[in-house]
Scaffold this motif. Structure first.
Motif, PDB file in Angstrom:
ATOM      1  N   PRO A 171      -9.689  -5.729   4.556  1.00  0.00           N
ATOM      2  CA  PRO A 171      -9.982  -5.175   3.223  1.00  0.00           C
ATOM      3  C   PRO A 171      -8.953  -4.133   2.771  1.00  0.00           C
ATOM      4  CG  PRO A 171     -11.498  -4.280   4.854  1.00  0.00           C
ATOM      5  CD  PRO A 171     -10.706  -5.332   5.547  1.00  0.00           C
ATOM      6  N   ASP A 172      -8.180  -3.618   3.745  1.00  0.00           N
ATOM      7  CA  ASP A 172      -7.182  -2.603   3.401  1.00  0.00           C
ATOM      8  C   ASP A 172      -6.152  -3.105   2.396  1.00  0.00           C
ATOM      9  OD1 ASP A 172      -7.598  -0.045   4.336  1.00  0.00           O
ATOM     10  OD2 ASP A 172      -7.194  -0.654   6.410  1.00  0.00           O
ATOM     11  N   SER A 173      -5.911  -4.407   2.402  1.00  0.00           N
ATOM     12  CA  SER A 173      -4.932  -4.943   1.450  1.00  0.00           C
ATOM     13  C   SER A 173      -5.406  -4.724   0.010  1.00  0.00           C
ATOM     14  CB  SER A 173      -4.679  -6.428   1.715  1.00  0.00           C
ATOM     15  OG  SER A 173      -5.882  -7.136   1.539  1.00  0.00           O
ATOM     16  N   ARG A 175      -7.387  -2.243  -0.902  1.00  0.00           N
ATOM     17  CA  ARG A 175      -7.257  -0.803  -1.147  1.00  0.00           C
ATOM     18  C   ARG A 175      -5.824  -0.475  -1.579  1.00  0.00           C
ATOM     19  NH1 ARG A 175      -5.553   3.156   1.800  1.00  0.00           N
ATOM     20  NH2 ARG A 175      -5.562   1.981   3.752  1.00  0.00           N
ATOM     21  N   MET A 176      -4.855  -1.075  -0.868  1.00  0.00           N
ATOM     22  CA  MET A 176      -3.455  -0.786  -1.200  1.00  0.00           C
ATOM     23  C   MET A 176      -3.093  -1.323  -2.581  1.00  0.00           C
ATOM     24  SD  MET A 176      -1.485  -0.939   2.445  1.00  0.00           S
ATOM     25  CE  MET A 176      -2.077  -2.505   3.000  1.00  0.00           C
ATOM     26  N   GLU A 177      -3.645  -2.484  -2.901  1.00  0.00           N
ATOM     27  CA  GLU A 177      -3.374  -3.060  -4.223  1.00  0.00           C
ATOM     28  C   GLU A 177      -3.863  -2.108  -5.328  1.00  0.00           C
ATOM     29  OE1 GLU A 177      -4.356  -7.071  -6.778  1.00  0.00           O
ATOM     30  OE2 GLU A 177      -4.821  -7.096  -4.641  1.00  0.00           O
ATOM     31  N   VAL A 178      -5.027  -1.512  -5.104  1.00  0.00           N
ATOM     32  CA  VAL A 178      -5.568  -0.588  -6.100  1.00  0.00           C
ATOM     33  C   VAL A 178      -4.751   0.702  -6.123  1.00  0.00           C
ATOM     34  CG1 VAL A 178      -7.587   0.759  -6.837  1.00  0.00           C
ATOM     35  CG2 VAL A 178      -7.891  -1.560  -5.969  1.00  0.00           C
ATOM     36  N   GLU A 179      -4.396   1.188  -4.945  1.00  0.00           N
ATOM     37  CA  GLU A 179      -3.606   2.420  -4.875  1.00  0.00           C
ATOM     38  C   GLU A 179      -2.294   2.271  -5.637  1.00  0.00           C
ATOM     39  OE1 GLU A 179      -5.331   4.432  -0.779  1.00  0.00           O
ATOM     40  OE2 GLU A 179      -3.546   3.169  -0.686  1.00  0.00           O
ATOM     41  N   ASP A 180      -1.764   1.040  -5.655  1.00  0.00           N
ATOM     42  CA  ASP A 180      -0.512   0.795  -6.373  1.00  0.00           C
ATOM     43  C   ASP A 180      -0.631   0.993  -7.876  1.00  0.00           C
ATOM     44  OD1 ASP A 180       1.172   0.361  -4.340  1.00  0.00           O
ATOM     45  OD2 ASP A 180       1.123  -1.833  -4.430  1.00  0.00           O
ATOM     46  N   ILE A 181      -1.850   0.825  -8.417  1.00  0.00           N
ATOM     47  CA  ILE A 181      -2.003   0.982  -9.869  1.00  0.00           C
ATOM     48  C   ILE A 181      -2.764   2.267 -10.216  1.00  0.00           C
ATOM     49  CG2 ILE A 181      -1.899  -1.508 -10.369  1.00  0.00           C
ATOM     50  CD1 ILE A 181      -5.177  -0.444 -10.996  1.00  0.00           C
ATOM     51  N   ALA A 182      -3.298   2.927  -9.222  1.00  0.00           N
ATOM     52  CA  ALA A 182      -4.103   4.127  -9.499  1.00  0.00           C
ATOM     53  C   ALA A 182      -3.514   5.309  -8.742  1.00  0.00           C
ATOM     54  CB  ALA A 182      -5.550   3.894  -9.089  1.00  0.00           C
ATOM     55  N   VAL A 185      -5.377   8.511  -7.185  1.00  0.00           N
ATOM     56  CA  VAL A 185      -6.833   8.361  -7.284  1.00  0.00           C
ATOM     57  C   VAL A 185      -7.366   7.950  -5.908  1.00  0.00           C
ATOM     58  CG1 VAL A 185      -8.692   7.008  -8.342  1.00  0.00           C
ATOM     59  CG2 VAL A 185      -6.712   7.694  -9.708  1.00  0.00           C
ATOM     60  N   PRO A 186      -8.410   8.619  -5.413  1.00  0.00           N
ATOM     61  CA  PRO A 186      -8.959   8.182  -4.124  1.00  0.00           C
ATOM     62  C   PRO A 186      -9.521   6.763  -4.236  1.00  0.00           C
ATOM     63  CG  PRO A 186      -9.929  10.287  -4.842  1.00  0.00           C
ATOM     64  CD  PRO A 186      -9.130   9.764  -5.992  1.00  0.00           C
ATOM     65  N   VAL A 187      -9.201   5.937  -3.261  1.00  0.00           N
ATOM     66  CA  VAL A 187      -9.743   4.574  -3.212  1.00  0.00           C
ATOM     67  C   VAL A 187     -10.501   4.450  -1.900  1.00  0.00           C
ATOM     68  CG1 VAL A 187      -9.210   2.108  -3.305  1.00  0.00           C
ATOM     69  CG2 VAL A 187      -7.723   3.742  -4.498  1.00  0.00           C
ATOM     70  N   VAL A 188     -11.794   4.149  -2.002  1.00  0.00           N
ATOM     71  CA  VAL A 188     -12.650   4.179  -0.813  1.00  0.00           C
ATOM     72  C   VAL A 188     -13.272   2.812  -0.571  1.00  0.00           C
ATOM     73  CG1 VAL A 188     -14.603   5.360   0.272  1.00  0.00           C
ATOM     74  CG2 VAL A 188     -13.197   6.585  -1.385  1.00  0.00           C
TER      75      VAL A 188
END
Ligand SMILES: Nc1nc2c(ncn2[C@@H]2O[C@H](COP(=O)(O)OP(=O)(O)OP(=O)(O)O)[C@@H](O)[C@H]2O)c(=O)[nH]1
Ligand SMILES: [Mg+2]
Ligand SMILES: [Zn+2]
Length: 371
Positions: A171-173, A175-182, A185-188
């Motif tokens: 599932p970390d992939s 999380r990283m995809e979201v971190e790339d656009i946010a 912003v904390p992604v949990v």
């Protein structure tokens, strides 16, 4: 204690209990300014068929809106999270808000009646918003982008919560995809099966804090509320295997008082996301495009076909995804449309006002003069 006695004097409000529900000095100042000493204060914890369930830390009771609120066109109709003045079982006024989370204008809905405005408001007086997204068919990076812009527009800090992490080996992939656009912003990642992410999310709660959850139906908001609460307090629903879309399980918005301190608001799914006309949500949500734009040859570059555009160059170089830029353009266009629409309606209002004035002048001129 009789009902009347209980609700009439301001001294019946216990400040410590109010603070546990989120009251702070901002509201003290508002009340001082309003000069309203003999009214009881409570917080709206849900709105049900035109009635408000309010709480003051000691009691919870249903109130109806005062007539003047019903006819108000100014958008000060109470929503969940609002602090209100109550007289007996009537909400008489809304204490000016710190902020409001609203769906924004939805271009398709047309009418600008009070009812429409009310429908757009989701919650008031928040400290953060959880964008809840399931790692099943619910996962959609472009939708998360839109939520981010919407929440930034309201001036609120977002947290992205990716639920159902148990459905994936890695599932970390996501999380990283979201971190790339946010950015920043904390992604949990969370899962109801193993409680992962629980303590990180709980750290956003705490006495006096109010957090709202947004996300599609079936995203796992109520499940998350239960996990954070440590008990099944909200009902959840099974996803229909046919279309991967959840049925609307949670129908009444509700502020839940959490054991960690603070309040959590479980919203029914927001299917439609539109924007406010003002604010800089798009810029904040697309911070990297904003940064690239500083190197564009023209200060007013629209990043569509201009020579020397650093944003287009970044797409060519593979540093910026074309989808991401397209999404940016789409949101910009939407903003522009809303802005134009607002300007147009403001023009119309102005025109109507002058017509009224002209009519009045005419009537005065025609009036026979008595001496
Ligand atoms: N596998 C898995 N399923 C989950 C998880 N969280 C929620 N679900 C399932 O997803 C479905 C929808 O969850 P809800 O919590 O009711 O979703 P909701 O966002 O509250 O939906 P609405 O109230 O309709 O807005 C339920 O069947 C849950 O059991 C999770 O972490 N893992
Ligand atoms: Mg729910
Ligand atoms: Zn450019």
């Amino acid at each position: 204690m009789t009902k009347n006695k209980q609700f009439q004097a301001d001294t019946s409000n216990n400040p410590t209990l109010l603070r546990q529900l989120g009251w702070d000095s901002h509201f003290d100042l508002q009340v001082a300014a309003a000069n309203a000493t003999h009214t009881h204060i409570a917080r709206v914890i849900s709105v049900q068929r035109g009635l408000f369930l309010v709480a003051d830390g000691q009691n919870e009771w249903l109130c109806s809106p005062a007539g003047k609120l019903l006819h108000s066109q100014t958008g000060d109709y109470p929503v969940t999270g609002d602090w209100v003045f109550v007289d007996d079982s009537v909400v008489s006024a809304v204490i000016p808000r710190k902020n409001i989370l609203s769906r924004g204008e939805s271009g398709a809905r047309g009418s600008r009646t009070g009812a429409t405005t009310r429908e757009q408001a989701i919650a008031a007086n928040l400290d953060a918003v959880f964008i809840v997204c399931g790692l099943d068919r619910d996962f959609n990076i472009r939708r998360i982008e839109r939520y981010l812009a919407l929440i930034y527009n309201c001036g609120l800090p977002p947290v992205v919560v990716l639920t159902k992490a148990d459905l994936h080996d890695n599932p970390d992939s996501f999380r990283m995809e979201v971190e790339d656009i946010a950015f920043g912003v904390p992604v949990v990642l969370t899962s109801m099966l193993d409680d992962r992410g629980r303590s990180e999310l709980a750290s956003h709660l705490g006495v006096g804090r109010t957090i709202a959850m947004v996300g599609s139906s079936g995203a796992g908001k109520s499940t998350l509320a239960n996990m954070l609460y440590g008990d099944d307090i909200q009902s959840t629903g099974a996803i229909s295997s046919y279309d991967g879309k959840g049925r609307h399980t949670t129908t009444a918005r509700e502020l839940i008082r959490m054991p960690q301190g603070g309040m959590l608001m479980d919203n029914p799914g927001i299917r439609e996301i539109a924007f406010h006309e003002d604010g800089h949500g798009v810029e904040s949500a697309f911070a990297e495009i904003q940064e690239l734009a500083e190197s564009c040859r023209f200060a007013d570059c629209s990043h569509q076909n201009e020579p020397g555009c650093a944003v287009l160059r970044a797409v060519e170089d593979g540093e910026l995804l074309p989808d991401r830029l397209e999404s940016y353009h789409k949101m910009k266009r939407e903003m522009q449309y809303l802005l134009e629409r607002r300007t147009k309606s403001a023009d119309r209002i102005e025109k109507e006002r002058w017509q009224e004035v002209a009519l009045l002048v005419k009537q005065i001129k025609q009036r026979p003069k008595y001496k």
